[in-house]
Design a protein around this motif. Structure first.
Motif, PDB file in Angstrom:
ATOM      1  N   ARG A 101     -40.220  54.559 135.839  1.00 14.28           N
ATOM      2  CA  ARG A 101     -39.170  54.181 136.419  1.00 14.28           C
ATOM      3  C   ARG A 101     -38.772  55.130 137.289  1.00 14.28           C
ATOM      4  N   ALA A 102     -38.535  55.159 138.711  1.00 16.04           N
ATOM      5  CA  ALA A 102     -38.316  56.306 139.383  1.00 16.04           C
ATOM      6  C   ALA A 102     -36.784  56.434 139.827  1.00 16.04           C
ATOM      7  N   VAL A 103     -36.329  57.750 139.765  1.00 17.85           N
ATOM      8  CA  VAL A 103     -34.910  58.075 140.089  1.00 17.85           C
ATOM      9  C   VAL A 103     -35.075  58.715 141.395  1.00 17.85           C
ATOM     10  N   GLY A 104     -34.134  58.208 142.664  1.00 16.11           N
ATOM     11  CA  GLY A 104     -34.086  58.878 143.837  1.00 16.11           C
ATOM     12  C   GLY A 104     -32.821  59.704 143.875  1.00 16.11           C
ATOM     13  N   ARG A 105     -33.042  61.160 143.677  1.00 23.43           N
ATOM     14  CA  ARG A 105     -31.797  62.188 143.790  1.00 23.43           C
ATOM     15  C   ARG A 105     -31.552  62.657 145.363  1.00 23.43           C
ATOM     16  N   MET A 106     -29.994  62.953 145.263  1.00 18.20           N
ATOM     17  CA  MET A 106     -29.966  63.805 146.475  1.00 18.20           C
ATOM     18  C   MET A 106     -29.081  65.061 146.041  1.00 18.20           C
ATOM     19  N   LEU A 136     -31.352  54.227 141.178  1.00 19.16           N
ATOM     20  CA  LEU A 136     -32.498  54.022 140.075  1.00 19.16           C
ATOM     21  C   LEU A 136     -33.453  52.950 140.411  1.00 19.16           C
ATOM     22  N   GLY A 137     -34.852  53.075 140.204  1.00 20.13           N
ATOM     23  CA  GLY A 137     -35.565  52.076 140.537  1.00 20.13           C
ATOM     24  C   GLY A 137     -35.752  51.112 139.381  1.00 20.13           C
TER      25      GLY A 137
END
Length: 369
Positions: A243-248, A265-266
């Protein structure tokens, strides 16, 4: 407190939490030493009865951890060994490592672990016998990237994430050379707005279905300038899901202070080795997204006469929910009549009458850009 009250209090603690302390002791010291750890933990609790808080379990587990550390430190050091995993790209450098453990108890899973930069920083040992422990799971994880001369991995065009899980025992001395055919390829494109102070990050957690929780103690991944195109390689054996998490991240141009937020959240995905997947993160149109059943701590739930709501007003164009909250308004309706309002977009707690009604429908009515 009278002697009788003290004995009753201690007996209640022991009856309620002995199984959890034992499970923790098994996970940290093995069955061979678990009974001794439990006995000493509750002996300390009896001697320090007045220091035990109203919720004793976290305190008891802390004492058990100290008992294991103090009594069995030499045994752990003697048996502990490091793991070694090699990835296909010779120029890749390990930038993160961790091991985790989880054990299922009657009151839910408990666990922990350690992390470091390389496997030299993370060593594990199997204490006690070799009989598998039901409900116990351990894992070892590593992350590799191309690192610059200054040690910075943010410019790496690719990353390798490898995880190995075992049931019933603590992983120790795991060795593996990963072949290209064992990996799935995930080509990601992360878009950005017009603010040059924004950077992004792609992080991933993993699990094997049926395990009690994901177990990660750190979120392993790499940050990068935006917009960005990156390739991530992950292993897939053993039914592993990612499970990928795209952060900024935003860096204040005035003082260099950096602020971070979760981004989106993917979904849990079982990638297939040998296949290439293409994903776009952060694309328009951004807006509210209803969370799925496994979106951490999100959704709406009722306890007594209080409805707690945590929705996602900041999902991306691919339908991935975001975890951030912001200024705005959340309204709660019951049978078409507004019963509550929160001045936070997508989040609030609402008191409702204790009477039958059709399902409650929370809605984020507005938000600030």
């Amino acid at each position: 407190m009278t002697e009788r009250d003290a004995q009753a209090r201690f007996t209640d603690w022991y009856a309620a939490h002995r199984a959890q302390v034992y499970a923790y002791a098994v996970s940290r010291a093995g069955r061979q030493y678990a009974d001794d750890v439990v006995s000493e933990t509750f002996l300390i609790a009896w001697r320090r009865l007045d220091a035990v808080p109203a919720d004793p379990l976290p305190w008891l587990l802390g004492v058990a951890r100290n008992v294991v550390r103090d009594r069995y430190r030499d045994e752990v050091r003697r048996l502990a060994t490091g793991s070694a995993i090699g990835v296909p790209r010779s120029g890749a450098t390990q930038v993160a490592a961790q091991f985790t453990y989880r054990i299922q108890t009657p009151n839910g899973p408990i666990g922990g672990g350690q992390s470091g930069r390389t496997f030299d920083d993370v060593r594990t040992g199997q204490l006690g016998g070799t009989t598998p422990v039901p409900g116990f799971h351990s894992s070892v994880d590593g992350l590799w990237a191309q690192v610059g001369a200054d040690g910075d991995a943010s410019g790496s065009p690719n990353t390798y994430s490898v995880s190995h899980h075992e049931a019933g025992r603590m992983i120790s001395g795991y060795r593996r050379q990963v072949a290209p055919a064992e990996l799935a390829t995930i080509e990601t494109r992360t878009v950005s707005g017009e603010d040059p102070a924004l950077t992004g990050g792609w992080y991933a957690v993993n699990r094997v279905p049926g395990e009690p929780g994901t177990g990660q103690v750190v979120l392993m991944g790499a940050a990068f300038p935006l917009p960005a195109t990156r390739t991530h390689y992950v292993n897939t054996d053993g039914g592993l899901q990612w499970r990928a998490v795209g952060r900024m991240f935003w860096t204040d141009p005035a003082n260099g202070d950096q602020w971070s937020w979760w981004g989106v959240l993917g979904p849990w995905t079982g990638y297939q080795a040998g296949r290439t997947y293409r994903e776009t993160w952060g694309a328009a149109v951004a807006g509210p997204v209803l969370p799925g059943p496994e979106d951490w701590g999100m959704g709406a739930a009722r306890g007594g006469d209080v409805v707690a709501v945590r929705l996602s007003p900041y999902g991306d164009g691919a339908g991935r929910p975001g975890r951030e909250i912001g200024e705005g308004t959340t309204l709660l309706y019951r049978d078409g009549v507004k019963v509550g309002e929160s001045r936070v977009a997508g989040q609030g707690e609402f008191t409702v009458p204790a009477a039958p009604a059709t399902p409650l429908r929370p809605a984020a009515s507005s938000r600030c850009r």
